[in-house]
Design a protein around this motif. Structure first.
Motif, PDB file in Angstrom:
ATOM      1  N   CYS A 239      -7.095 -10.074   0.467  1.00 48.28           N
ATOM      2  CA  CYS A 239      -7.281  -9.331  -0.481  1.00 48.28           C
ATOM      3  C   CYS A 239      -6.471  -9.046  -1.710  1.00 48.28           C
TER       4      CYS A 239
ATOM      5  N   GLN B 185      -7.636  -7.159  -4.342  1.00 41.37           N
ATOM      6  CA  GLN B 185      -7.856  -5.663  -4.709  1.00 41.37           C
ATOM      7  C   GLN B 185      -8.527  -5.866  -6.126  1.00 41.37           C
TER       8      GLN B 185
ATOM      9  N   CYS C 271     -16.078  -6.301  -4.262  1.00 40.19           N
ATOM     10  CA  CYS C 271     -16.715  -6.019  -3.174  1.00 40.19           C
ATOM     11  C   CYS C 271     -17.129  -4.563  -3.188  1.00 40.19           C
TER      12      CYS C 271
ATOM     13  N   TYR D 231      -7.398   3.182  -1.228  1.00 38.18           N
ATOM     14  CA  TYR D 231      -7.053   1.813  -0.288  1.00 38.18           C
ATOM     15  C   TYR D 231      -6.365   1.902   0.954  1.00 38.18           C
TER      16      TYR D 231
ATOM     17  N   CYS E 235     -16.273 -13.008  -3.955  1.00 35.77           N
ATOM     18  CA  CYS E 235     -15.053 -12.466  -3.590  1.00 35.77           C
ATOM     19  C   CYS E 235     -13.973 -13.524  -4.042  1.00 35.77           C
TER      20      CYS E 235
END
Length: 137
Positions: free
Chosen positions: A20, A22, A26, A87, A117
């Motif tokens: 990820c 960030q 998504c 998060y 992504c």
């Protein structure tokens, strides 16, 4: 003598790379993120908000519980620019991404999601066991 058919190994049995970064892609809907009562409490605590304020401002009540609201642009209400403001306390549904059954259904589905992504197919290698442990069904 009877032959027992074994299920073929899933296409990702050798693992998959994901990290990820960030970027928030998504979180830019459309989509529904379900929130359990425990997650509701954890998010309220993380944001230092009374639970009724969290529910009133950030969640919608549905027949089967709560969901995160969407903003007018269809992004998640918890998204601030590219950053998720919860998060560390994000819901299981968010934490398990991209290891969702519909994304792992086929290599094509995985590659299609990778076009959305940039963290898919980069970073650390997740083992088959780790993927199955995180899978959202």
């Amino acid at each position: 003598m009877h032959c027992i058919k074994q299920k073929p190994e899933p296409w990702y049995s050798d693992g998959l790379r994901f990290e990820c970064i960030q970027c928030g892609r998504c979180c830019r809907g459309p989509g529904i993120v379900w929130i359990s009562p425990e997650e509701c409490s954890a998010i309220a605590e993380f944001l230092a908000l009374p639970q009724d304020v969290l529910i009133g401002e950030y969640l919608l009540e549905c027949e089967h519980g709560f969901v995160l609201r969407d903003r007018l642009d269809m992004g998640c209400v918890m998204l601030d620019g590219d950053r998720c403001i919860i998060y560390p306390a994000r819901p299981l549904q968010c934490r398990s991404y991209p290891f969702w059954a519909e994304i792992l259904e086929s290599r094509d589905a995985w590659l299609s999601e990778a076009s959305r992504c940039p963290g898919i197919n980069r970073g650390r290698l997740w083992s088959f066991r780790e993927i199955r442990g995180r899978m959202l069904k």
